[in-house]
Design a protein around this motif. Structure first.
Motif, short mmCIF file in Angstrom:
data_model
loop_
_atom_site.label_atom_id
_atom_site.label_comp_id
_atom_site.label_asym_id
_atom_site.label_seq_id
_atom_site.Cartn_x
_atom_site.Cartn_y
_atom_site.Cartn_z
N ASP A 631 0.84 -1.20 0.00
CA ASP A 631 0.00 0.00 0.00
C ASP A 631 0.88 1.25 0.00
OD1 ASP A 631 -2.22 -1.60 0.09
OD2 ASP A 631 -2.55 -1.38 2.25
N ARG A 632 1.99 1.17 0.70
CA ARG A 632 2.89 2.32 0.80
C ARG A 632 3.44 2.70 -0.57
NH1 ARG A 632 5.93 3.88 5.28
NH2 ARG A 632 3.96 3.44 6.36
N MET A 633 3.81 1.71 -1.37
CA MET A 633 4.35 1.98 -2.70
C MET A 633 3.30 2.69 -3.57
SD MET A 633 7.47 1.25 -2.69
CE MET A 633 7.72 1.58 -4.42
N GLU A 634 2.06 2.25 -3.43
CA GLU A 634 0.98 2.90 -4.18
C GLU A 634 0.81 4.35 -3.69
OE1 GLU A 634 -2.30 3.79 -6.57
OE2 GLU A 634 -0.77 2.22 -6.74
N ALA A 635 0.88 4.54 -2.36
CA ALA A 635 0.73 5.88 -1.79
C ALA A 635 1.85 6.81 -2.27
CB ALA A 635 0.72 5.81 -0.27
N LYS A 636 3.08 6.28 -2.32
CA LYS A 636 4.20 7.09 -2.79
C LYS A 636 3.94 7.61 -4.21
CE LYS A 636 7.90 4.70 -0.25
NZ LYS A 636 9.14 3.90 -0.43
N GLN A 637 3.47 6.72 -5.06
CA GLN A 637 3.22 7.13 -6.44
C GLN A 637 2.13 8.19 -6.52
OE1 GLN A 637 5.08 6.22 -9.23
NE2 GLN A 637 3.94 8.03 -9.89
N ARG A 638 1.08 8.01 -5.71
CA ARG A 638 -0.01 8.99 -5.73
C ARG A 638 0.46 10.34 -5.19
NH1 ARG A 638 -4.86 6.32 -6.98
NH2 ARG A 638 -5.57 8.44 -7.46
N ILE A 639 1.41 10.31 -4.24
CA ILE A 639 1.97 11.56 -3.72
C ILE A 639 2.74 12.28 -4.82
CG2 ILE A 639 3.76 12.50 -2.19
CD1 ILE A 639 2.89 10.43 -0.10
N LEU A 640 3.58 11.54 -5.53
CA LEU A 640 4.35 12.15 -6.62
C LEU A 640 3.43 12.70 -7.71
CD1 LEU A 640 7.33 9.64 -6.97
CD2 LEU A 640 7.33 11.87 -5.86
N ASP A 641 2.37 11.96 -8.00
CA ASP A 641 1.41 12.44 -8.99
C ASP A 641 0.82 13.77 -8.56
OD1 ASP A 641 1.85 10.12 -10.40
OD2 ASP A 641 0.01 9.12 -9.71
N SER A 642 0.49 13.87 -7.27
CA SER A 642 -0.11 15.10 -6.74
C SER A 642 0.89 16.25 -6.75
CB SER A 642 -0.63 14.86 -5.32
OG SER A 642 -1.26 16.00 -4.81
N LEU A 643 2.12 15.96 -6.31
CA LEU A 643 3.14 17.01 -6.25
C LEU A 643 3.43 17.59 -7.63
CD1 LEU A 643 5.78 15.47 -3.77
CD2 LEU A 643 4.10 17.26 -3.29
N HIS A 644 3.58 16.72 -8.61
CA HIS A 644 3.87 17.19 -9.97
C HIS A 644 2.63 17.79 -10.63
CE1 HIS A 644 8.05 16.02 -10.51
NE2 HIS A 644 7.80 14.89 -9.85
N LEU A 646 0.23 19.41 -9.29
CA LEU A 646 -0.10 20.74 -8.76
C LEU A 646 1.08 21.69 -8.78
CD1 LEU A 646 -2.34 19.63 -5.75
CD2 LEU A 646 -3.07 20.57 -7.94
N GLY A 647 2.17 21.27 -9.42
CA GLY A 647 3.30 22.17 -9.58
C GLY A 647 4.13 22.40 -8.34
N SER A 648 4.04 21.51 -7.35
CA SER A 648 4.83 21.67 -6.13
C SER A 648 6.21 21.06 -6.27
CB SER A 648 4.10 21.02 -4.94
OG SER A 648 2.87 21.66 -4.70
N ALA A 649 6.39 20.15 -7.23
CA ALA A 649 7.69 19.50 -7.43
C ALA A 649 8.22 19.84 -8.83
CB ALA A 649 7.56 17.99 -7.28
N GLY A 650 9.55 20.00 -8.90
CA GLY A 650 10.18 20.29 -10.18
C GLY A 650 10.87 19.06 -10.76
#
Length: 745
Positions: A631-644, A646-650
């Motif tokens: 579940d954690r691996m899935e959560a990590k990917q969803r976090i990265l999807d959200s960060l990118h 919404l423009g929070s990650a470069g």
């Protein structure tokens, strides 16, 4: 024969509740009866129980007025009273109102002019429910001011004279305090820290109030406006058990933990050459350095050294001399602290004495029988005989309060909007000073406060804290609740209410029952929130309600209406499809955070260290650990999807989770910026995450298996302040907080 189920209803014990998943859940009859028993009702003798129940049922109608009446701003200003139906209408009623400032109003009116709003029949006797409408009886243009007033009535019918009890009439604002800057829309960020965990070059192996000043200055200089702390409540300085150090299981919630005293800053230390020579000696300095170098706080060793020096500098005759400025301050502090301060000091001094005699006096129930009653003659005689030791512990509270206030004052003078942000724990342990000194008989030691099953605790939770019985608390006119709020709103700009669900109800777990077999007991939410709002306004203290877990909608609505700020955790804010909700869509009237003291650090979460640790400690089975890791691996990917998305990650943050084995500085910046750009009025960032701390400070569900509440930061605060990455990170956070809101769709 008394109907126990109906009696439990009358005592405020719930029959059911809606769990955190929205599922209606029935509370077993056995759990409800066990809770009744824990409240102090003997269910083994039905006849005696019925007699007591009937007496208690009739008591309110014999008293005319309730012991307390809380009127919140905007509500109808009614004071209800109860009179026998057959009372002559020719009777005269004299009312008396004494305001908090001593101003007194009174008048005599015919009883028939007091409106009958209802009637009720109790035990074959009928009573009229009358209501006094304050604006109709008070002088013209007088509005009842906020505060604690006293109201009473006397009824004369020509034959008899009946006096009411003196009712505590509490007039409160509708909403809690909010600083003008926040009302105007300014969004703040701040840091959170466990005070004891701070490393510095000059503390004695535990973070102290001098370190707090340093952290406040650092955060202010970086653009932050508050520093959130763990509960600073009094602990058990005499208890040698290294595991009895949880700030959430204190001895008293009104007084402070003396371990946080910065000895070197005390005027009496600065002026005492012998004490300074001892501390500066090579042998003492070596001990201090060893304590600073340890990975975990050694509370016992630190206290031993601090108490040794503090005893050297304490001179009761000088401190009680009102002719000196220090003496006057101390005597004033003693007078303001009153009975509560003397009881706290007596408890600490007595417990220390008993331990020195070989007693395992971990709580007052382990004291010799003659000392188990705080108000006994034996305790009074002991206090008189050991007056010097008692005054010494009063002095330690004086120093702690003085240094905490100095830290807060320095933050406010520098321009921080909130400054110190304190934490009010759920309760105290059954063996605590607060329970020992409970003259109002509000605590119940036959049950513990806890929580029903939820995803974080599928077997429920029991916290070893004595619950407050709501009816006894109301009979006491909320004296201890008021004192509790007043004490914890000192020297701070904000107060977090841990487990805010307790404002509405507490989960009672009776002795010999599992946490799953508990029952909810309702508190008087209307009164509690009114008093909270009053003290919030008076102390200019913003209120943050930790409303995670099983929170009924009635409480969520009431908290929003009273102006309390909600609590939003990034990892818990997920949509139905598993994605992470954009922080821009969070509730604005809230404080947001990435993690808390009960969760993994960012480094620990991304590396799965928390899962491995829980598996090692036996909290997770191999199967559960493997499932959570997936579940954690899935959560990590969803976090990265959200960060990118919404423009929070470069571009310095990869888009695929499998490409990031460990938490990177770029990812930390992206996460912190992501939260700072959100809609919540406040964002709190853990200093652990600025410096990449791996180990958690607390692992829920463990006691001796893990050194909870002892893990230190890995870097000295002086070095954190100078760290180039920390400066870059906090500057990015400040810029993100100051961004103008914009639509992303």
């Amino acid at each position: 024969m008394i109907d126990l189920e109906n009696f439990a209803d009358r005592m405020g014990i719930a029959r059911d509740y809606v769990d955190c998943t929205g599922k209606p859940t029935i509370i077993s009859s056995d759990a409800r009866m066990a809770t009744l028993q824990a409240m102090g009702y003997d269910l083994s003798d039905n006849a005696a129980l019925e007699e007591r129940a009937l007496k208690e049922e009739l008591l309110p109608y014999q008293e005319i007025l309730d012991p307390v009446c809380v009127i919140r701003e905007g509500e109808r200003p009614f004071i209800y009273m109860r009179t026998p139906e057959n009372l002559s209408e020719a009777a005269q009623l004299t009312w008396n109102l004494v305001l908090e400032d001593g101003t007194e109003y009174c008048d005599t009116v015919p009883l028939e002019e007091i409106e009958i709003a209802d009637y009720i029949t109790v035990q074959d006797r009928t009573y009229d429910i009358r209501r006094i409408i304050l604006p109709d009886v008070l002088p013209r243009k007088l509005t009842l001011p906020w505060g604690y007033h006293t109201f009473s009535v006397q009824i004369k019918d020509g034959v008899t004279v009946k006096d009411s009890i003196k009712q505590s009439l509490i007039a409160t604002p509708l909403r809690c305090y909010v600083p003008d800057e926040m009302k105007s829309g300014k969004k703040l960020w701040g840091a959170s820290i466990q005070l004891y965990s701070i490393r510095s070059r000059h503390n004695w192996g535990v973070g102290d109030f001098h370190d707090l000043k340093s952290v406040l200055k650092m955060v202010h200089d970086r653009g932050g406006h508050f520093v959130g702390l763990n509960p600073l409540h009094a602990g058990y300085p005499a208890n040698p058990d290294p595991d009895m150090v949880s700030p959430y299981s204190p001895s008293s919630r009104r007084w402070l933990n003396i371990i946080y005293i910065a000895v070197n800053d005390i005027p009496e230390y600065i002026n005492n050459k012998a004490a300074r020579d001892l501390v500066e000696s090579p042998a003492f300095a070596k001990k201090l350095q060893a304590l600073r170098d340890r990975e975990f706080v050694d509370y016992r060793a630190v206290l031993e050294l601090k108490l040794k020096v503090l005893e050297m500098i304490f001179d009761s005759s000088r401190m009680l001399d009102k002719r000196t400025s220090r003496g006057k301050k101390f005597v004033d502090f003693m007078e303001q602290g009153g009975e509560s301060l003397l009881n706290m000091a007596t408890y600490d001094a007595l417990q220390r004495e008993l331990y020195s005699q070989g007693e395992n006096a971990w709580g007052w129930r382990k004291f010799p029988k003659e000392y188990q009653d705080c108000n006994s003659t034996f305790v009074s005689l002991w206090r008189e005989k050991h007056q010097e030791q008692v005054y010494f512990y009063c002095y330690l509270q004086f120093i702690a309060a003085e240094q905490l206030e100095e830290a807060y004052a320095s933050a406010k003078e520098s321009g921080m909007i909130l400054g110190t942000y304190r934490d009010l724990a759920v309760g105290v342990s059954e063996g605590s000073c607060d329970v020992w000194a409970d003259t109002d008989n509000i605590y119940r030691g036959a049950a513990e406060v806890g929580a029903p099953p939820d995803p974080l605790g599928p077997l429920g939770q029991s916290w070893g804290l004595a619950p407050m019985e709501p009816h006894a608390l109301r009979r006491s006119r909320y004296r201890q609740l008021i004192s509790l709020y007043q004490a914890n709103m000192k020297s701070c700009g904000a107060l977090r209410i841990d487990h805010a669900a307790g404002l509405y109800r507490f989960w009672w777990v009776a002795q010999d029952h599992k946490p799953t077999d508990g029952a909810y007991v309702y508190n008087n939410m209307h009164d509690w929130l009114g008093i909270l709002a009053l003290e919030s306004q008076r102390n200019k203290c913003l209120i943050i309600a930790e409303d995670l877990g099983t929170i009924p909608m009635e409480l969520r609505v009431a908290l929003k209406e009273v102006g309390a700020y909600s609590y939003k955790l990034f990892f818990g804010e997920r949509a139905a499809d598993g994605g992470f909700i954009a922080p821009q869509d969070y509730e604005p009237q809230a404080l947001s955070a990435l993690t808390t003291h009960d969760m993994a650090t960012l480094v620990g979460w991304w590396s799965h260290y928390d899962i491995e640790l829980s598996n090692k400690l036996g909290i997770f089975t191999d199967e559960i650990a493997q499932r959570i890791s997936q579940d954690r691996m899935e959560a990590k990917q969803r976090i990265l999807d959200s960060l990118h998305g919404l423009g929070s990650a470069g571009d310095d943050v990869p888009r695929r989770a499998h490409e990031i084995d460990e938490m990177t500085e770029a990812l930390i910046v992206a996460l912190e910026k992501h939260m700072c750009r959100g809609s919540c009025a406040m964002f709190s960032s853990q200093i652990e995450d600025w410096i990449g701390v791996l180990k958690p400070v607390n692992v829920p569900g463990t006691f001796r298996e893990y050194p909870n509440w002892r893990r230190k930061l890995t870097v000295n605060i002086e070095d954190i302040e100078k760290d180039s990455f920390v400066r870059y990170l906090t500057n990015a956070m400040t810029e993100a907080r100051n961004e103008r809101p914009h639509h992303l769709y």
